[in-house]
Write an enzyme that holds these catalytic residues in place. Structure first.
Site, PDB file in Angstrom:
ATOM      1  N   ASP A 134      50.766  11.034  28.952  1.00 45.75           N
ATOM      2  CA  ASP A 134      49.790  11.386  29.976  1.00 45.75           C
ATOM      3  C   ASP A 134      48.687  12.257  29.379  1.00 45.75           C
ATOM      4  O   ASP A 134      48.966  13.263  28.721  1.00 45.75           O
ATOM      5  CB  ASP A 134      50.463  12.144  31.124  1.00 45.75           C
ATOM      6  CG  ASP A 134      51.422  11.269  31.919  1.00 45.75           C
ATOM      7  OD1 ASP A 134      51.283  10.035  31.864  1.00 45.75           O
ATOM      8  OD2 ASP A 134      52.304  11.825  32.592  1.00 45.75           O
ATOM      9  N   GLY A 193      55.069   8.251  32.260  1.00 47.87           N
ATOM     10  CA  GLY A 193      55.538   6.895  32.532  1.00 47.87           C
ATOM     11  C   GLY A 193      56.603   6.974  33.598  1.00 47.87           C
ATOM     12  O   GLY A 193      57.469   7.857  33.569  1.00 47.87           O
ATOM     13  N   GLY A 240      59.165   5.176  34.234  1.00 43.60           N
ATOM     14  CA  GLY A 240      60.525   5.049  33.737  1.00 43.60           C
ATOM     15  C   GLY A 240      61.030   6.336  33.107  1.00 43.60           C
ATOM     16  O   GLY A 240      62.094   6.852  33.462  1.00 43.60           O
ATOM     17  N   ALA A 241      60.256   6.864  32.170  1.00 47.18           N
ATOM     18  CA  ALA A 241      60.671   8.090  31.480  1.00 47.18           C
ATOM     19  C   ALA A 241      60.766   9.264  32.440  1.00 47.18           C
ATOM     20  O   ALA A 241      61.706  10.077  32.357  1.00 47.18           O
ATOM     21  CB  ALA A 241      59.695   8.403  30.347  1.00 47.18           C
ATOM     22  N   GLU A 249      54.710  13.732  54.893  1.00 45.70           N
ATOM     23  CA  GLU A 249      55.537  13.511  56.091  1.00 45.70           C
ATOM     24  C   GLU A 249      56.998  13.257  55.756  1.00 45.70           C
ATOM     25  O   GLU A 249      57.799  12.992  56.654  1.00 45.70           O
ATOM     26  CB  GLU A 249      54.972  12.339  56.901  1.00 45.70           C
ATOM     27  CG  GLU A 249      53.583  12.578  57.468  1.00 45.70           C
ATOM     28  CD  GLU A 249      53.569  13.725  58.459  1.00 45.70           C
ATOM     29  OE1 GLU A 249      54.555  13.893  59.203  1.00 45.70           O
ATOM     30  OE2 GLU A 249      52.566  14.472  58.483  1.00 45.70           O
ATOM     31  N   ASP A 291      49.803  19.625  42.303  1.00 46.22           N
ATOM     32  CA  ASP A 291      49.669  18.378  41.546  1.00 46.22           C
ATOM     33  C   ASP A 291      50.800  17.453  41.981  1.00 46.22           C
ATOM     34  O   ASP A 291      51.968  17.765  41.792  1.00 46.22           O
ATOM     35  CB  ASP A 291      49.733  18.681  40.047  1.00 46.22           C
ATOM     36  CG  ASP A 291      49.573  17.445  39.172  1.00 46.22           C
ATOM     37  OD1 ASP A 291      49.510  16.332  39.718  1.00 46.22           O
ATOM     38  OD2 ASP A 291      49.521  17.604  37.946  1.00 46.22           O
ATOM     39  N   ALA A 307      54.095  13.643  39.609  1.00 41.31           N
ATOM     40  CA  ALA A 307      55.460  13.144  39.399  1.00 41.31           C
ATOM     41  C   ALA A 307      56.363  13.329  40.618  1.00 41.31           C
ATOM     42  O   ALA A 307      57.584  13.227  40.500  1.00 41.31           O
ATOM     43  CB  ALA A 307      56.080  13.831  38.192  1.00 41.31           C
ATOM     44  N   ALA A 308      55.768  13.549  41.776  1.00 46.96           N
ATOM     45  CA  ALA A 308      56.578  13.798  42.970  1.00 46.96           C
ATOM     46  C   ALA A 308      57.477  12.615  43.310  1.00 46.96           C
ATOM     47  O   ALA A 308      58.668  12.772  43.604  1.00 46.96           O
ATOM     48  CB  ALA A 308      55.673  14.128  44.151  1.00 46.96           C
ATOM     49  N   GLY A 309      56.903  11.411  43.268  1.00 52.59           N
ATOM     50  CA  GLY A 309      57.698  10.232  43.586  1.00 52.59           C
ATOM     51  C   GLY A 309      58.807   9.985  42.585  1.00 52.59           C
ATOM     52  O   GLY A 309      59.926   9.607  42.953  1.00 52.59           O
ATOM     53  N   ASP A 310      58.531  10.221  41.308  1.00 52.16           N
ATOM     54  CA  ASP A 310      59.551  10.026  40.278  1.00 52.16           C
ATOM     55  C   ASP A 310      60.677  11.049  40.416  1.00 52.16           C
ATOM     56  O   ASP A 310      61.848  10.728  40.205  1.00 52.16           O
ATOM     57  CB  ASP A 310      58.915  10.132  38.894  1.00 52.16           C
ATOM     58  CG  ASP A 310      57.891   9.038  38.645  1.00 52.16           C
ATOM     59  OD1 ASP A 310      58.036   7.950  39.220  1.00 52.16           O
ATOM     60  OD2 ASP A 310      56.935   9.280  37.881  1.00 52.16           O
ATOM     61  N   THR A 350      58.296  19.914  42.533  1.00 50.58           N
ATOM     62  CA  THR A 350      57.406  19.224  41.591  1.00 50.58           C
ATOM     63  C   THR A 350      55.942  19.351  41.986  1.00 50.58           C
ATOM     64  O   THR A 350      55.082  19.596  41.136  1.00 50.58           O
ATOM     65  CB  THR A 350      57.803  17.737  41.497  1.00 50.58           C
ATOM     66  OG1 THR A 350      59.101  17.635  40.909  1.00 50.58           O
ATOM     67  CG2 THR A 350      56.818  16.949  40.652  1.00 50.58           C
ATOM     68  N   SER A 367      56.851  19.018  35.116  1.00 52.26           N
ATOM     69  CA  SER A 367      56.905  19.611  36.456  1.00 52.26           C
ATOM     70  C   SER A 367      58.212  19.309  37.186  1.00 52.26           C
ATOM     71  O   SER A 367      58.458  19.838  38.274  1.00 52.26           O
ATOM     72  CB  SER A 367      55.735  19.094  37.304  1.00 52.26           C
ATOM     73  OG  SER A 367      55.908  17.722  37.631  1.00 52.26           O
TER      74      SER A 367
END
Length: 313
Positions: free
Chosen positions: A13, A41, A43-44, A233, A256, A259-262, A292, A301
């Site tokens: 990144d 990434g 995956g990582a 939400e 930021d 990476a919240a979803g990961d 995160t 994070s």
């Protein structure tokens, strides 16, 4: 020992912090000292999240994918090892650059990401076929869509063959076949990805309509549950058996969201793979991603299990 296998992308990144994103043809200064690099990434990131949020004495996390024969690839592998992620199945591709993500993060926490897939394009069907034994001996296979789609399809087929649960995070958003989705155990899209999967990209689900979208996705053959993440939400889930609930997000001030979803995926995966109830696993995931978004960067994070216990009430 629980074995979790993550097949997906590895990117370096390149992140720039700015007050707002420049318009076309516009040049502007970012924030002072607002540039940094970091391993990423999807995956990582998800492998790191699983590793940090697991007990290493009862969980083995393996990352598989491709990096280039460059300094970015070396840095990413070193970082994964430091997080106790097994990288034996990551292939280094000669004369190929590693994947790169150029990320602009605005002061309100929103981000824009441009990807160059690099060595991630080498995760082809032949590569996945060589992973069959590793997939067979896994308890959970985690997949995303930053590697070639035929490779995702083959991985899902092999997991189904060996009765291994599959968690699919359908990101970036594209339409997927019923033939692929019917072998997925847990489908975890965000609201935009859910809308794209159902062919209505301009009308993403809300808290009020999430159950309708989940029902339609379940009807495409998902084996266990659909979990739709809804940003600030929270998330909504519905199981094949008909259980459903809205999981509210923790109320925090985002810095930021990269990476919240990961983090959410990794936290959910480690909890559900240790036979925790679905709702409890999602509440753990919500707490994890709330930390995160209060930190800058991608993999750096992602919190640890200790963070979850000590930082949030």
């Amino acid at each position: 020992m629980c074995n979790i296998l993550v097949l997906g992308s590895l990117n370096m990144d390149l992140v720039m912090q700015t007050k707002f994103c420049p318009a076309g043809g516009q040049t502007m200064h970012g924030e002072p000292d607002g540039f940094h690099t970091g391993a990423g990434g999807k995956g990582a990131n998800q492998a790191v999240a699983v590793a940090r949020l697991s007990n290493p004495s009862d969980t083995r996390v393996c990352m598989t994918g491709c990096v280039g024969e460059d300094v970015f690839g070396q840095d990413m592998l070193r970082g994964l090892k430091q997080d106790n992620v097994d990288v034996e199945a990551v292939k280094v591709i000669p004369n190929k650059s590693s994947g790169v993500a150029m990320i602009i993060v605005e002061s309100n926490g929103e981000n824009r990401i441009l990807l160059s897939e690099g060595a991630n394009s080498c995760v082809n069907v032949s590569f996945v076929e060589e992973l069959e034994e590793k997939i067979q001996h896994s308890d959970l296979l985690i997949l995303q869509l930053e590697i070639p789609l035929p490779s995702v399809q083959k991985a899902v087929e092999l997991a189904h063959k060996h009765k291994v649960d599959v968690l699919l995070n359908p990101a970036p958003a594209i339409s997927l076949s019923v033939e692929l989705l019917q072998h997925v155990s847990y489908l975890v899209p965000n609201e935009h990805e859910a809308a794209v999967l159902l062919g209505c990209p301009d009308t993403p689900p809300t808290v009020q309509t999430a159950e309708e979208y989940a029902d339609k996705l379940l009807a495409m053959g998902i084996q266990k549950a659909v979990i739709i993440t809804l940003g600030s939400e929270g998330a909504f889930y519905k199981t094949k058996a008909g259980d459903s609930a809205h999981i509210p997000a923790q109320k925090v001030q985002p810095i930021d969201t990269t990476a919240a979803g990961d983090t959410f995926i990794g936290a959910f995966a480690t909890s559900i793979s240790h036979n925790k109830p679905l709702k409890e696993s999602l509440q753990f995931a919500a707490r994890s991603s709330a930390i995160t978004v209060q930190r800058k960067g991608a993999a750096n994070s992602i919190p640890t299990y200790t963070d979850i216990q000590n930082i949030l009430p």
